[in-house]
Motif scaffolding. Structure first.
Motif, mmCIF file in Angstrom:
data_model
loop_
_atom_site.group_PDB
_atom_site.id
_atom_site.type_symbol
_atom_site.label_atom_id
_atom_site.label_comp_id
_atom_site.label_asym_id
_atom_site.label_seq_id
_atom_site.Cartn_x
_atom_site.Cartn_y
_atom_site.Cartn_z
ATOM 1 N N GLN A 104 -0.007 10.501 -11.117
ATOM 2 C CA GLN A 104 0.579 11.766 -11.567
ATOM 3 C C GLN A 104 -0.393 12.935 -11.558
ATOM 4 O OE1 GLN A 104 1.048 8.808 -12.907
ATOM 5 N NE2 GLN A 104 3.239 8.491 -13.186
ATOM 6 N N ASP A 105 -1.699 12.678 -11.728
ATOM 7 C CA ASP A 105 -2.652 13.794 -11.726
ATOM 8 C C ASP A 105 -3.498 13.827 -10.452
ATOM 9 O OD1 ASP A 105 -4.456 11.738 -12.018
ATOM 10 O OD2 ASP A 105 -5.145 12.318 -14.018
ATOM 11 N N TYR A 106 -3.139 13.019 -9.457
ATOM 12 C CA TYR A 106 -3.799 12.990 -8.153
ATOM 13 C C TYR A 106 -5.265 12.566 -8.218
ATOM 14 C CZ TYR A 106 0.371 15.763 -7.302
ATOM 15 O OH TYR A 106 1.659 16.207 -7.258
ATOM 16 N N GLY A 107 -5.656 11.941 -9.311
ATOM 17 C CA GLY A 107 -7.019 11.448 -9.433
ATOM 18 C C GLY A 107 -7.193 10.067 -8.844
ATOM 19 N N CYS A 108 -6.096 9.332 -8.679
ATOM 20 C CA CYS A 108 -6.104 7.991 -8.101
ATOM 21 C C CYS A 108 -4.975 7.883 -7.084
ATOM 22 C CB CYS A 108 -5.886 6.922 -9.176
ATOM 23 S SG CYS A 108 -7.217 6.733 -10.365
ATOM 24 N N PHE A 109 -5.039 6.842 -6.271
ATOM 25 C CA PHE A 109 -3.885 6.515 -5.446
ATOM 26 C C PHE A 109 -3.769 5.010 -5.325
ATOM 27 C CE2 PHE A 109 -7.238 6.779 -2.235
ATOM 28 C CZ PHE A 109 -6.925 5.774 -1.329
ATOM 29 N N SER A 110 -2.558 4.554 -5.037
ATOM 30 C CA SER A 110 -2.274 3.127 -4.917
ATOM 31 C C SER A 110 -1.748 2.834 -3.524
ATOM 32 C CB SER A 110 -1.238 2.695 -5.967
ATOM 33 O OG SER A 110 -0.045 3.447 -5.826
ATOM 34 N N SER A 111 -1.976 1.619 -3.074
ATOM 35 C CA SER A 111 -1.443 1.193 -1.789
ATOM 36 C C SER A 111 -0.803 -0.171 -1.942
ATOM 37 C CB SER A 111 -2.550 1.143 -0.732
ATOM 38 O OG SER A 111 -3.495 0.124 -1.025
ATOM 39 N N GLY A 112 0.360 -0.344 -1.343
ATOM 40 C CA GLY A 112 1.018 -1.634 -1.294
ATOM 41 C C GLY A 112 0.835 -2.225 0.086
ATOM 42 N N THR A 113 0.485 -3.502 0.151
ATOM 43 C CA THR A 113 0.244 -4.163 1.430
ATOM 44 C C THR A 113 1.130 -5.404 1.544
ATOM 45 O OG1 THR A 113 -1.492 -5.712 0.729
ATOM 46 C CG2 THR A 113 -2.163 -3.438 1.182
ATOM 47 N N ASP A 114 0.991 -6.098 2.671
ATOM 48 C CA ASP A 114 1.758 -7.321 2.852
ATOM 49 C C ASP A 114 1.153 -8.501 2.092
ATOM 50 O OD1 ASP A 114 -0.504 -7.493 4.406
ATOM 51 O OD2 ASP A 114 0.520 -8.253 6.201
ATOM 52 N N ARG A 115 0.085 -8.223 1.310
ATOM 53 C CA ARG A 115 -0.554 -9.281 0.520
ATOM 54 C C ARG A 115 -0.662 -8.946 -0.958
ATOM 55 N NH1 ARG A 115 -5.610 -9.904 4.750
ATOM 56 N NH2 ARG A 115 -4.306 -9.955 6.618
ATOM 57 N N GLY A 116 -0.411 -7.714 -1.345
ATOM 58 C CA GLY A 116 -0.552 -7.322 -2.746
ATOM 59 C C GLY A 116 -0.665 -5.824 -2.873
ATOM 60 N N PHE A 117 -1.542 -5.386 -3.783
ATOM 61 C CA PHE A 117 -1.717 -3.947 -3.947
ATOM 62 C C PHE A 117 -3.156 -3.643 -4.332
ATOM 63 C CE2 PHE A 117 -0.400 -5.482 -8.135
ATOM 64 C CZ PHE A 117 -1.276 -4.863 -8.998
ATOM 65 N N GLY A 140 6.135 -3.295 -1.513
ATOM 66 C CA GLY A 140 6.619 -2.131 -0.782
ATOM 67 C C GLY A 140 6.485 -0.830 -1.521
ATOM 68 N N LYS A 141 6.353 -0.888 -2.857
ATOM 69 C CA LYS A 141 6.194 0.328 -3.662
ATOM 70 C C LYS A 141 5.325 0.000 -4.863
ATOM 71 C CE LYS A 141 10.560 2.411 -2.247
ATOM 72 N NZ LYS A 141 10.723 1.409 -1.160
ATOM 73 N N VAL A 142 4.364 0.877 -5.131
ATOM 74 C CA VAL A 142 3.502 0.773 -6.303
ATOM 75 C C VAL A 142 3.484 2.134 -6.973
ATOM 76 C CG1 VAL A 142 1.246 0.111 -7.205
ATOM 77 C CG2 VAL A 142 2.011 -0.789 -4.996
ATOM 78 N N GLU A 143 3.943 2.204 -8.192
ATOM 79 C CA GLU A 143 3.935 3.475 -8.929
ATOM 80 C C GLU A 143 3.003 3.330 -10.121
ATOM 81 O OE1 GLU A 143 5.274 7.522 -9.748
ATOM 82 O OE2 GLU A 143 5.252 6.201 -7.984
ATOM 83 N N MET A 144 1.968 4.165 -10.145
ATOM 84 C CA MET A 144 1.025 4.156 -11.260
ATOM 85 C C MET A 144 1.531 5.025 -12.397
ATOM 86 S SD MET A 144 -2.623 4.560 -9.240
ATOM 87 C CE MET A 144 -3.571 4.302 -10.756
ATOM 88 N N LEU A 145 0.988 4.810 -13.582
ATOM 89 C CA LEU A 145 1.234 5.676 -14.738
ATOM 90 C C LEU A 145 -0.115 6.233 -15.158
ATOM 91 C CD1 LEU A 145 3.216 6.883 -16.723
ATOM 92 C CD2 LEU A 145 2.922 4.861 -18.177
ATOM 93 N N TYR A 146 -0.458 7.387 -14.568
ATOM 94 C CA TYR A 146 -1.776 7.984 -14.734
ATOM 95 C C TYR A 146 -2.849 6.942 -14.421
ATOM 96 C CZ TYR A 146 0.514 12.101 -16.606
ATOM 97 O OH TYR A 146 1.299 13.218 -16.732
ATOM 98 N N ARG A 147 -3.752 6.654 -15.378
ATOM 99 C CA ARG A 147 -4.818 5.679 -15.152
ATOM 100 C C ARG A 147 -4.694 4.493 -16.096
ATOM 101 N NH1 ARG A 147 -9.690 7.324 -12.595
ATOM 102 N NH2 ARG A 147 -9.468 9.338 -11.567
ATOM 103 N N CYS A 148 -3.524 4.238 -16.581
ATOM 104 C CA CYS A 148 -3.361 3.166 -17.556
ATOM 105 C C CYS A 148 -3.014 1.855 -16.868
ATOM 106 C CB CYS A 148 -2.313 3.542 -18.599
ATOM 107 S SG CYS A 148 -0.624 3.313 -18.048
ATOM 108 N N ASN A 149 -2.740 0.846 -17.660
ATOM 109 C CA ASN A 149 -2.563 -0.514 -17.175
ATOM 110 C C ASN A 149 -1.128 -0.826 -16.745
ATOM 111 O OD1 ASN A 149 -2.638 -0.140 -20.187
ATOM 112 N ND2 ASN A 149 -1.418 -1.997 -20.062
#
Length: 446
Positions: A104-117, A140-149
């Motif tokens: 949400q704050d563009y400080g991190c990004f996530s990637s989903g792969t054919d093996r995990g994330f 196929g989709k990974v949605e973060m919530l800021y930098r939390c768990n």
């Protein structure tokens, strides 16, 4: 129709690993709502079905859910703890990237792969966490919530880890799923706030309360295969934007004032849009991809119109800077544009009574050698053009955001590319590349 049901309680889905390992890749956010509790009787009366874990302290001796296979986790210090695994990153089979998105704050990004994330930090660039699954593993989709768990996961690829019609709410502090949202059709998108979970289907949007996963709102939309939907992130001020029922129409929900606003943004179907953090400004692009329009979400006023180019293009992403002074646009033409905005989310602005048509007319910017025909194509030549550009590989898909350093842009490619660029707001022109990384490049075993 969606569903909500309770997970068997097993805080350690990999019985062969230590209960204390792995640790969460990010700290627990104290501002998060409490974990979802058991649903009330009202849930059984709804058409949607939710699954909760209401007893996280239950013994580890329970067998893991059948849909949650043993997992392998590694932090950045040990990217490949099991080099003999069939899904090892050292395998000759290349890693397939299925999804990439900013938090949400563009400080991190996530990637989903054919093996995990995987989770990455943007500045400085580094991988901070990865989770690879022993069997299947497609995310196929990974949605973060800021930098939390807390993460929202949806299966994807040829061998999905989870069904593509389910949203798994994953708590990495506990290394397990704490909730599940199940639907009759494929999930097209997920958006998270600290108080809401938004799930996007082909023609519906569902809004859930985070604390108890109660369904709060259901919205009908036009066909939305891209899962277009955006929510504001300001505390206590929820604004949700999604496609309307008509071609080119945007629906804006202001939940604080309980008002719905419909904006006829384009003549063609909506291809992409973006919100400012407070939900006050909306940038939209259509399937023609020539113009980007900026609206005030409260009254639907058209505030500004900028031109990406003259020929058709597929717009992949739009992004406001934190101050809403700049707008970045990426497209399949292999160019990222940065536009100067003359509006702010606090003022309604003045509507342009004659917005420029999104034509494919050939031409050039004002001041060029063809400016003598301004009388023939006045709207085209009076268009506002980008102040800065960055050239990429044409045809590749990229998403863009503004970096935390002043006048910087971060670009992520579906080919695994990470770029950080800087633009000169006074001189404009070509941006300077500051950094390049390939975040899909296999890493050496620890």
């Amino acid at each position: 129709m969606a569903t909500v049901s309770a997970w068997p309680n097993n805080p350690n889905p990999n019985p062969n690993s230590s209960p204390s390992s792995p640790s969460s890749f990010l700290p627990v956010d104290p501002n998060l709502p409490p974990p979802p509790s058991s649903p009330g009787t009202s849930m059984s009366e709804q058409s949607d079905h939710l699954y909760f874990d209401s007893n996280p302290e239950e013994s580890d001796s329970l067998s893991p859910p059948s849909t949650l296979p043993p997992i392998r986790t590694s932090l950045s210090e040990n990217p490949n703890p099991n080099p003999n695994s069939p899904n090892s990153l050292s395998s000759s089979q290349p890693l397939a990237l299925l999804h990439v998105s900013f938090n949400q704050d563009y400080g991190c990004f996530s990637s989903g792969t054919d093996r995990g994330f995987r989770i990455y930090n943007c500045d400085p660039f580094r991988e901070i966490f990865r989770r690879d699954f022993d069997r299947g593993g497609g995310i196929g989709k990974v949605e973060m919530l800021y930098r939390c768990n807390i993460l929202a996961l949806v299966g994807g690829g040829p061998d999905p880890q989870y069904p593509v019609n389910k949203v798994m709410i994953w708590d990495d502090h506990q290394s397990r799923c704490i909730g599940e949202l199940s639907f009759r059709s494929e999930v097209r998108g997920v958006r998270l706030r600290r108080d809401r979970i938004v799930v996007v289907l082909e023609q519906k949007v569902f809004v859930y309360n985070f604390s108890d996963l109660k369904l709060l709102h259901q919205i009908e939309t036009s066909a939305n295969p891209k899962g277009l939907c955006e929510v504001s992130q300001s505390a206590g001020k929820l604004v949700l934007v999604c496609p309307g029922l008509r071609k080119g129409q945007i629906r804006v929900e202001h939940y604080a004032s309980r008002k719905t606003k419909f904006i006829m943004a384009h003549d063609s179907r909506i291809a992409c849009f973006s919100l400012t953090q407070d939900g006050g400004l909306l940038a939209t692009a259509s399937s023609k991809g020539t113009l980007v329009r900026i609206f005030n979400t409260f009254d639907g006023t058209l505030l500004q119109e900028v031109r990406r180019g003259a020929d058709r293009a597929e717009i992949y992403s739009l992004a406001f800077s934190t101050t809403a002074q700049w707008l970045a646009v990426s497209s399949d033409k292999g160019t990222v544009h940065v536009f100067s905005l003359k509006v702010n989310s606090g003022s309604p602005g003045t509507e342009n009574p004659n917005p420029a048509p999104e034509s494919n007319a050939a031409g050039a910017p004002a001041g060029s050698s063809l400016s003598f025909i301004k009388g023939v194509l006045p709207r085209y030549f009076n268009s506002e053009w980008s102040v800065a550009q960055f050239r990429l590989v044409e045809g590749n898909q990229y998403i863009v955001a503004f970096g935390h350093q002043k006048n910087t842009v971060v670009i992520l490619g579906m080919d695994g590319s990470f770029y950080r660029c800087k633009f000169d707001p006074a001189k404009g022109g070509e941006m300077t590349q500051l950094e390049y990384n390939n975040f899909l490049k296999p890493e050496e075993p620890f």
